[in-house]
Design a protein around this motif. Structure first.
Motif, mmCIF file in Angstrom:
data_model
loop_
_atom_site.group_PDB
_atom_site.id
_atom_site.type_symbol
_atom_site.label_atom_id
_atom_site.label_comp_id
_atom_site.label_asym_id
_atom_site.label_seq_id
_atom_site.Cartn_x
_atom_site.Cartn_y
_atom_site.Cartn_z
ATOM 1 N N UNK A 202 31.661 37.681 35.324
ATOM 2 C CA UNK A 202 30.994 37.462 36.615
ATOM 3 C C UNK A 202 31.931 37.728 37.787
ATOM 4 N N UNK A 203 33.221 37.438 37.608
ATOM 5 C CA UNK A 203 34.179 37.553 38.704
ATOM 6 C C UNK A 203 34.749 38.959 38.857
ATOM 7 N N UNK A 204 34.477 39.834 37.916
ATOM 8 C CA UNK A 204 35.119 41.147 37.918
ATOM 9 C C UNK A 204 34.871 41.913 39.217
ATOM 10 N N UNK A 205 33.608 41.978 39.659
ATOM 11 C CA UNK A 205 33.303 42.771 40.854
ATOM 12 C C UNK A 205 34.031 42.231 42.079
ATOM 13 N N UNK A 206 34.183 40.925 42.149
ATOM 14 C CA UNK A 206 34.866 40.308 43.283
ATOM 15 C C UNK A 206 36.341 40.714 43.332
ATOM 16 N N UNK A 207 36.933 40.953 42.175
ATOM 17 C CA UNK A 207 38.359 41.265 42.100
ATOM 18 C C UNK A 207 38.665 42.748 42.174
ATOM 19 N N UNK A 208 37.802 43.591 41.631
ATOM 20 C CA UNK A 208 38.165 45.008 41.477
ATOM 21 C C UNK A 208 37.181 45.972 42.126
ATOM 22 N N UNK A 209 36.285 45.480 42.977
ATOM 23 C CA UNK A 209 35.352 46.359 43.674
ATOM 24 C C UNK A 209 36.124 47.285 44.612
ATOM 25 N N UNK A 210 36.011 48.582 44.368
ATOM 26 C CA UNK A 210 36.785 49.559 45.133
ATOM 27 C C UNK A 210 36.432 49.590 46.606
ATOM 28 N N UNK A 211 35.151 49.471 46.933
ATOM 29 C CA UNK A 211 34.720 49.503 48.335
ATOM 30 C C UNK A 211 35.276 48.302 49.100
ATOM 31 N N UNK A 212 35.241 47.132 48.466
ATOM 32 C CA UNK A 212 35.768 45.929 49.123
ATOM 33 C C UNK A 212 37.277 46.059 49.350
ATOM 34 N N UNK A 213 37.985 46.511 48.320
ATOM 35 C CA UNK A 213 39.430 46.688 48.450
ATOM 36 C C UNK A 213 39.747 47.685 49.569
ATOM 37 N N UNK A 214 38.957 48.735 49.656
ATOM 38 C CA UNK A 214 39.135 49.760 50.678
ATOM 39 C C UNK A 214 38.955 49.176 52.085
ATOM 40 N N UNK A 215 37.951 48.310 52.235
ATOM 41 C CA UNK A 215 37.698 47.688 53.538
ATOM 42 C C UNK A 215 38.863 46.796 53.958
ATOM 43 N N UNK A 216 39.452 46.096 53.003
ATOM 44 C CA UNK A 216 40.592 45.233 53.335
ATOM 45 C C UNK A 216 41.772 46.065 53.854
ATOM 46 N N UNK A 217 42.022 47.208 53.239
ATOM 47 C CA UNK A 217 43.133 48.052 53.682
ATOM 48 C C UNK A 217 42.827 48.690 55.031
#
Length: 503
Positions: free
Chosen positions: A475-490
């Motif tokens: 269940x937590x995988x998308x929260x940790x490794x979602x590429x779009x979310x990680x991209x937004x943080x950078x």
């Protein structure tokens, strides 16, 4: 006729006025577009100064790669031997990431060629910190000629922000440790001052008063006693870790923290309150495979063995580059693996560097008795590739956050066995969120039995009662490794760096 001329004059005036307004709007729009284009074209130069531990250098390198992918320049500063041991970066990023080698000054009692925590016994890490502090002068010389816009530094070089400030360079304290750990440590003033409300180890085993929301996040007594020497200014480096953290946080322009607000919103809010300065999350920084790792001979034999095991049946056991169990703990872990009757792949560090006199040994006859279903590897192993394999069904881990993230990105449930540093705090967070199960231990001395190891492994990997841990990780995988979310943080990080540095 005069009326006609007046009407024509008024119409002409209105037409000219409207044309002027249109031109002005177009000029404003053009200026805005030009500014946006310039913002995109502006290239930041960020210097990164991580602590000499691979658990710190690797997350720094992951962030460096993500920043470079956005077209920004990074100078990654470390010692020659450490840079040689880091994973290679891809060809397209090599032009944007410059590795700067600063030789480590010689310090009495620090073994020759020891440049990372993995090279020395735990007691010698204080001498490594002392040598690292002696890098201040050569690092200052490099920074003077670097034309850097920002300095990202770790908690050990608490002197770094003052150096940057004198040179007109903005500084960011970059924590590879999570927001719950930083929040638990507390306000910088408490960490620096001698009148801290924490005066004894027992003060670290309760939730502190500045944490105003419900939480169980605190050290166990045996966890704090294992690192109590780092809390004292009497250690051989001359400064306690708590002082280093406090000074690093107090003197930075901003704090940059590994993590995401969707996972731990209350902790990030707490940090903003106690730091009174911007706190920017940069995502969980999921690991990427090193360049060229597919052809590694070591990995090939490991893969051959894993390919022969049933799907989801293997326990992967590893405790990172720093954590070293005691001999008694190794014995109980080994016998626990044997009693579990589960296949296992154990990466065991038998000593911390060549100068470690205490070489760990497996119980007599253990390898012979378990050779049909287990492997003990005492050399380097590609953890990410092992965790990716379908045969691996669970991970017995020290709770180091990079290992946690790698497990989650590969949907491997966690059995927790803490040893050092922030691992106890990480374990409490995982326990709270039902993402990991800790091996039961004696609350005072931290001892555990082979039976508790075996029962914990079977619970999390096999039994119906432990299904919650297997499902929760997925269940937590998308929260940790979602590429779009990680991209937004950078993107948000770089936007704020440019805004704050006025470039």
């Amino acid at each position: 006729m005069a009326t006609v001329y007046a009407r024509l004059g008024k119409e002409l005036f209105l037409n000219i006025h409207n044309i002027s307004r249109t031109v002005r709007k177009e000029e404003v729009a053009l200026a805005a577009a030009k500014k946006m284009a310039q913002d995109k074209e502006t290239v930041l130069h960020i210097v990164m100064l991580p602590w000499l531990a691979f658990g710190h250098m690797i997350p720094n390198l992951e962030l460096a790669k993500l920043i470079a992918e956005k077209g920004q320049r990074v100078s990654f500063v470390s010692t020659p031997r450490n840079i040689e041991r880091l994973p290679k970066v891809s060809q397209n990023l090599a032009t944007l990431i410059n590795f700067v080698k600063l030789p480590l000054p010689k310090v009495q009692n620090l073994p020759q060629n020891a440049e990372a925590t993995t090279d020395v016994p735990y007691d010698a890490v204080q001498y490594l910190k002392k040598a690292y502090d002696a890098l201040e002068e050569p690092f200052t010389r490099f920074l003077q000629s670097s034309k850097a816009d920002w300095l990202f530094y770790d908690f050990i070089p608490f002197w770094a922000p003052s150096v940057a400030s004198k040179l007109g360079i903005k500084s960011a304290f970059y924590s590879i440790c999570t927001s719950p750990f930083l929040g638990f440590l507390g306000p910088p003033s408490f960490l620096i001052d001698n009148d801290s409300p924490r005066q004894k180890p027992e003060d670290y085993i309760v939730v502190p008063p500045w944490v105003t929301f419900p939480s169980t996040v605190a050290f166990r007594y045996y966890e704090i006693m294992r690192i109590v020497d780092s809390l004292s200014s009497q250690n051989n480096s001359g400064f306690s870790d708590t002082y280093r953290y406090g000074a690093s946080i107090q003197n930075c322009d901003i704090a940059v923290v590994r993590g995401c607000t969707e996972f731990e919103p209350e902790w990030f809010h707490l940090l903003e309150n106690i730091y009174q300065k911007p706190v920017l999350p940069v995502g969980q920084l999921p690991s990427t495979a090193p360049v060229g790792s597919e052809d590694n001979e070591t990995w090939r034999w490991m893969k051959d063995w894993l390919d022969k095991q049933a799907r989801g049946s293997v326990v992967y056991v590893a405790f990172g580059s720093e954590a070293k169990p005691t001999q008694d703990e190794v014995t109980e872990i080994a016998l626990g693996l044997e009693k579990s009757e589960l296949p296992f792949f154990w990466v065991l560090r038998v000593q911390r560097g060549p100068f470690d006199p205490d070489v760990l040994r497996l119980p007599e006859g253990f390898e012979e008795r378990t050779k049909a279903r287990g492997v003990v590897c005492t050399s380097w192993a590609p953890q990410l590739k092992i965790l990716e394999h379908v045969a691996v069904g669970g991970f017995l881990t020290h709770s180091g956050w990079t290992s946690v993230v790698e497990a989650i990105q590969n949907e491997k449930p966690l059995v927790l066995l803490t040893f050092l540093a922030d691992q106890g705090i990480n374990a409490r967070v995982l326990e709270e969120k039902k993402m990991g199960y800790s091996v039961p231990r004696d609350e005072r001395d931290g001892s555990f039995s082979s039976d508790s190891v075996a029962e914990s492994l079977k619970l999390v990997l096999v039994e119906e009662e432990g299904k919650i841990y297997r499902e929760r990780i997925k269940e937590m995988k998308d929260l940790f490794v979602n590429g779009e979310r990680q991209n937004r943080y950078i993107d948000n990080l770089i936007h704020n760096l440019k805004k704050l540095s006025n470039v």
